[in-house]
Write an enzyme that holds these catalytic residues in place. Structure first.
Site, PDB file in Angstrom:
ATOM      1  CB  CYS A 159      -4.499  -0.573  -7.369  1.00 19.92           C
ATOM      2  SG  CYS A 159      -2.726  -0.419  -7.616  1.00 19.92           S
TER       3      CYS A 159
ATOM      4  CG  ASN B 173      -6.322  -4.587  -5.553  1.00 23.37           C
ATOM      5  OD1 ASN B 173      -5.946  -4.647  -4.385  1.00 23.37           O
ATOM      6  ND2 ASN B 173      -5.586  -4.067  -6.508  1.00 23.37           N
TER       7      ASN B 173
ATOM      8  CE  LYS C 267      -2.638  -6.021  -6.858  1.00 23.70           C
ATOM      9  NZ  LYS C 267      -2.313  -5.422  -5.575  1.00 23.70           N
TER      10      LYS C 267
ATOM     11  NE  ARG D  43      -1.239  -1.554   3.691  1.00 22.16           N
ATOM     12  CZ  ARG D  43      -1.307  -1.512   5.023  1.00 22.16           C
ATOM     13  NH1 ARG D  43      -2.418  -1.155   5.619  1.00 22.16           N
ATOM     14  NH2 ARG D  43      -0.268  -1.818   5.764  1.00 22.16           N
TER      15      ARG D  43
HETATM   16  N1  LIG Z   1       1.061   1.661  -6.881  1.00 23.33           N
HETATM   17  C1  LIG Z   1       0.607   0.691  -6.133  1.00 23.33           C
HETATM   18  O1  LIG Z   1       0.219   0.881  -4.975  1.00 23.33           O
HETATM   19  C2  LIG Z   1       0.552  -0.715  -6.655  1.00 23.33           C
HETATM   20  C3  LIG Z   1       0.322  -1.773  -5.758  1.00 23.33           C
HETATM   21  C4  LIG Z   1       0.277  -3.084  -6.253  1.00 23.33           C
HETATM   22  C5  LIG Z   1       0.439  -3.317  -7.607  1.00 23.33           C
HETATM   23  N2  LIG Z   1       0.649  -2.269  -8.459  1.00 23.33           N
HETATM   24  C6  LIG Z   1       0.850  -2.571  -9.873  1.00 23.33           C
HETATM   25  O2  LIG Z   1       2.249  -2.489 -10.148  1.00 23.33           O
HETATM   26  C7  LIG Z   1       2.460  -1.950 -11.466  1.00 23.33           C
HETATM   27  C8  LIG Z   1       3.329  -0.705 -11.378  1.00 23.33           C
HETATM   28  O3  LIG Z   1       2.623   0.281 -10.650  1.00 23.33           O
HETATM   29  P1  LIG Z   1       3.291   1.657 -10.198  1.00 23.33           P
HETATM   30  O4  LIG Z   1       2.280   2.375  -9.380  1.00 23.33           O
HETATM   31  O5  LIG Z   1       4.637   1.385  -9.629  1.00 23.33           O
HETATM   32  O6  LIG Z   1       3.450   2.365 -11.631  1.00 23.33           O
HETATM   33  P2  LIG Z   1       4.174   3.745 -11.989  1.00 23.33           P
HETATM   34  O7  LIG Z   1       3.421   4.321 -13.106  1.00 23.33           O
HETATM   35  O8  LIG Z   1       4.415   4.528 -10.737  1.00 23.33           O
HETATM   36  O9  LIG Z   1       5.621   3.276 -12.518  1.00 23.33           O
HETATM   37  C9  LIG Z   1       5.820   2.546 -13.672  1.00 23.33           C
HETATM   38  C10 LIG Z   1       7.208   2.897 -14.223  1.00 23.33           C
HETATM   39  O10 LIG Z   1       7.520   2.039 -15.298  1.00 23.33           O
HETATM   40  C11 LIG Z   1       8.310   2.775 -16.235  1.00 23.33           C
HETATM   41  N3  LIG Z   1       8.317   2.081 -17.528  1.00 23.33           N
HETATM   42  C12 LIG Z   1       7.301   1.939 -18.410  1.00 23.33           C
HETATM   43  N4  LIG Z   1       7.712   1.201 -19.463  1.00 23.33           N
HETATM   44  C13 LIG Z   1       8.998   0.848 -19.239  1.00 23.33           C
HETATM   45  C14 LIG Z   1       9.960   0.074 -19.934  1.00 23.33           C
HETATM   46  N5  LIG Z   1       9.673  -0.531 -21.092  1.00 23.33           N
HETATM   47  N6  LIG Z   1      11.201  -0.064 -19.411  1.00 23.33           N
HETATM   48  C15 LIG Z   1      11.508   0.523 -18.234  1.00 23.33           C
HETATM   49  N7  LIG Z   1      10.637   1.266 -17.526  1.00 23.33           N
HETATM   50  C16 LIG Z   1       9.391   1.425 -18.009  1.00 23.33           C
HETATM   51  C17 LIG Z   1       7.640   4.132 -16.239  1.00 23.33           C
HETATM   52  O11 LIG Z   1       8.500   5.135 -16.764  1.00 23.33           O
HETATM   53  C18 LIG Z   1       7.318   4.318 -14.747  1.00 23.33           C
HETATM   54  O12 LIG Z   1       8.391   4.987 -14.086  1.00 23.33           O
HETATM   55  C19 LIG Z   1       1.068  -1.716 -12.041  1.00 23.33           C
HETATM   56  O13 LIG Z   1       0.684  -2.816 -12.791  1.00 23.33           O
HETATM   57  C20 LIG Z   1       0.191  -1.598 -10.814  1.00 23.33           C
HETATM   58  O14 LIG Z   1      -1.130  -1.968 -11.067  1.00 23.33           O
HETATM   59  C21 LIG Z   1       0.728  -0.989  -8.001  1.00 23.33           C
END
Ligand SMILES: NC(=O)c1ccc[n+]([C@@H]2O[C@H](COP(=O)([O-])OP(=O)(O)OC[C@H]3O[C@@H](n4cnc5c(N)ncnc54)[C@H](O)[C@@H]3O)[C@@H](O)[C@H]2O)c1
Length: 481
Positions: free
Chosen positions: A287, A235, A231, A163
């Site tokens: 999410c 959620n 997952k 989270r």
């Molecule tokens: N944020 C949360 O709380 C959370 C919790 C659980 C799961 N998730 C899941 O995890 C995943 C990531 O979420 P997030 O919030 O960290 O996303 P985010 O948007 O904060 O970060 C994603 C990053 O990936 C980079 N990126 C995109 N394409 C790329 C590539 N080809 N090579 C290298 N870097 C690349 C982007 O520039 C960005 O910095 C999502 O699928 C989300 O659903 C998120």
């Protein structure tokens, strides 16, 4: 172990820093040069408590570095995480463009020197593990077609449950680790990677103490498909739980019950549990909405219409606007009124405003020709950058926010709002109306500061003599006025 993490967002940066803290040698890769430049300077590109400190500590343990190039890190690594964004498309489907690019690039970086595991940490539609495997193979075919049979890899699905706001604690002391894998070798590699987490055989970092009673962590091994489904189901269930609390709160309000007490009463039942039962303006963030839409989409693809999931989305959308109904009850006409939003982030301790209820509320107020001001301890800059179209006045302090407002609305339950000087804020306002969308304040303290106070699921009707509890106190005070 040698590890690469692709994507330095909320999930990737925290995962990379934690794994390096546990002793692995980690490289975090992102295509966004500005994010990598900041990380190389020792600054996290996101606001997450203790993350900067953990990155500094991680550098002295397993070691961590940041790069825009996948090679040579991915070539050297035994484990390569994909933690890129999977944002929703207008259809509700997950956008897999970033995941596809990452998987292909991993394939291109592989050679026959050793076995690797490609781990999907992004939340992806059921069945994406197979897609990742196919795309890694495409990448191998593009770069080393002759060696394709000699290059060995496995694919794992390792959904993330952190989270935002307590992401490091969630990552170091998880309730469980889920690993979906199709073969024993892949699973064994993942077990080895997570051994320090499972056994909790590491010293806690100073700023993130181990929770009392934290024992060995379960690692649940499943198929790829089940891990992906876990997952989404998790959620969907949490969003339903919040939606349920809000529905009950709306009924409580009408019948004169106190929703917080009702939720405490049901939460003590161990089959239900007390968490995620706080009535408020509804859930938000990157999410829940995205994942429920993606799950609905998958269900549709398989000819199934989940009425419960659809209702959960509808209940939440309506709940966000409940505060507007409460403003109308107090102010009647909102056109030309100035409304101050306390909080922009979708929840406290993060600067994340993705799908934040604050934005939805602000948009609706603007449509109604109200003027909107907002203050948030950390998310002001994110709002300025990401929503330049939103014609709201961003304030630097709660006092600047309160000035000349007709009403304040608590949208995010930041702890620092708890200690606001309500008397001072009220003195700066045009009319002292407080709509507490998070039940952050005690009604009596707001009333004592001269506010006309309304919370969520808190009765505003006079109570019978002898009624007790917070709602009773609030109702009695309101009757007196
Ligand atoms: N944020 C949360 O709380 C959370 C919790 C659980 C799961 N998730 C899941 O995890 C995943 C990531 O979420 P997030 O919030 O960290 O996303 P985010 O948007 O904060 O970060 C994603 C990053 O990936 C980079 N990126 C995109 N394409 C790329 C590539 N080809 N090579 C290298 N870097 C690349 C982007 O520039 C960005 O910095 C999502 O699928 C989300 O659903 C998120």
């Amino acid at each position: 172990m040698r590890v690469t993490v692709i994507g330095t967002g909320y999930v990737g940066t925290v995962t990379g820093a934690c794994l390096a803290y546990l002793g692995h040698r980690v490289t975090c890769v992102d295509t966004d040069q500005s994010k990598i430049a900041r990380l190389q300077r020792g600054e996290s590109p996101i606001y997450e408590p203790y993350l900067n400190e953990l990155i500094a500590l991680a550098a002295t343990r397993g070691g961590i570095d940041f790069s825009v190039s996948l090679e040579p890190a991915a070539t050297e690594s035994e484990v390569i995480f994909i933690a890129v964004g999977t944002p929703p498309l207008p259809s509700g489907e997950a956008n897999l463009t970033y995941l596809e690019a990452a998987a292909r690039a991993i394939g291109s970086a592989m050679d026959p020197s050793h076995f690797r595991v490609v781990v999907n940490k992004s939340t992806v539609p059921v069945g994406s593990g197979n897609l990742v495997e196919a795309l890694v193979r495409d990448g191998i075919m593009e770069s080393r077609p002759q060696q394709r049979h000699a290059i060995k890899f496995g694919v794992a699905s390792n959904p993330e449950f952190l989270r935002e706001g307590c992401a490091i604690s969630d990552s170091l002391y998880p309730d469980r680790i889920v690993v979906g894998a199709a073969d024993e070798r892949t699973l064994a590699t993942m077990r080895e990677l997570y051994l320090p987490l499972v056994t909790q055989a590491f010293e806690s970092p100073a700023g993130v103490p181990r929770p009392a009673g934290q024992g060995i962590v379960s690692l649940l091994a499943t198929s790829l498909t089940s891990a992906e489904m876990i997952k989404y189901s998790a959620n969907a269930f949490l969003a339903l739980k919040i939606g349920f609390a809000n529905e009950m709160a709306n009924i409580c309000e009408r019948v004169g019950a106190e929703a917080t007490a009702v939720m405490a009463g049901i939460g003590l039942d161990t089959r239900i549990g007390s968490r995620f039962l706080n009535p408020g303006v509804g859930w938000g963030g990157s999410c829940f909405g995205k994942d429920i839409h993606a799950l609905l989409h998958t269900a549709h693809e398989y000819g199934y219409d989940s009425k419960l999931l659809r209702a959960s989305i509808e209940v939440n959308a309506a709940q966000r606007l409940m505060v507007i109904q409460k403003l109308q009850e107090k102010l009647f006409i909102l056109k030309g009124r100035t409304i101050g939003l306390l909080g922009l982030a979708f929840k406290p301790d993060t600067d994340d405003i993705r799908d934040a209820p604050s934005l939805h509320i602000a948009e609706r107020l603007l449509q109604m020709d109200a003027r909107v001001k907002a203050y948030d301890p950390v998310a002001i800059e994110a709002c300025r950058q990401q929503r330049p179209d939103l014609k709201i006045r961003l304030c630097d302090s709660p006092e600047e926010l309160a000035e000349d407002c007709d009403a304040l609305v608590v949208v995010t339950e930041w702890q620092q709002f708890r200690t606001l000087d309500l008397v001072r804020l009220g003195s700066l306002m045009h009319t002292r109306i407080l709509v507490d969308g998070r039940n952050l304040f005690l009604p009596e303290e707001a009333l004592a500061a001269g506010f006309d106070y309304t919370g969520i699921g808190r009765s505003s009707r006079p109570r019978a003599a002898g009624a007790n509890g917070p709602a009773g106190a609030a109702a009695a005070a309101e009757t007196e006025r």
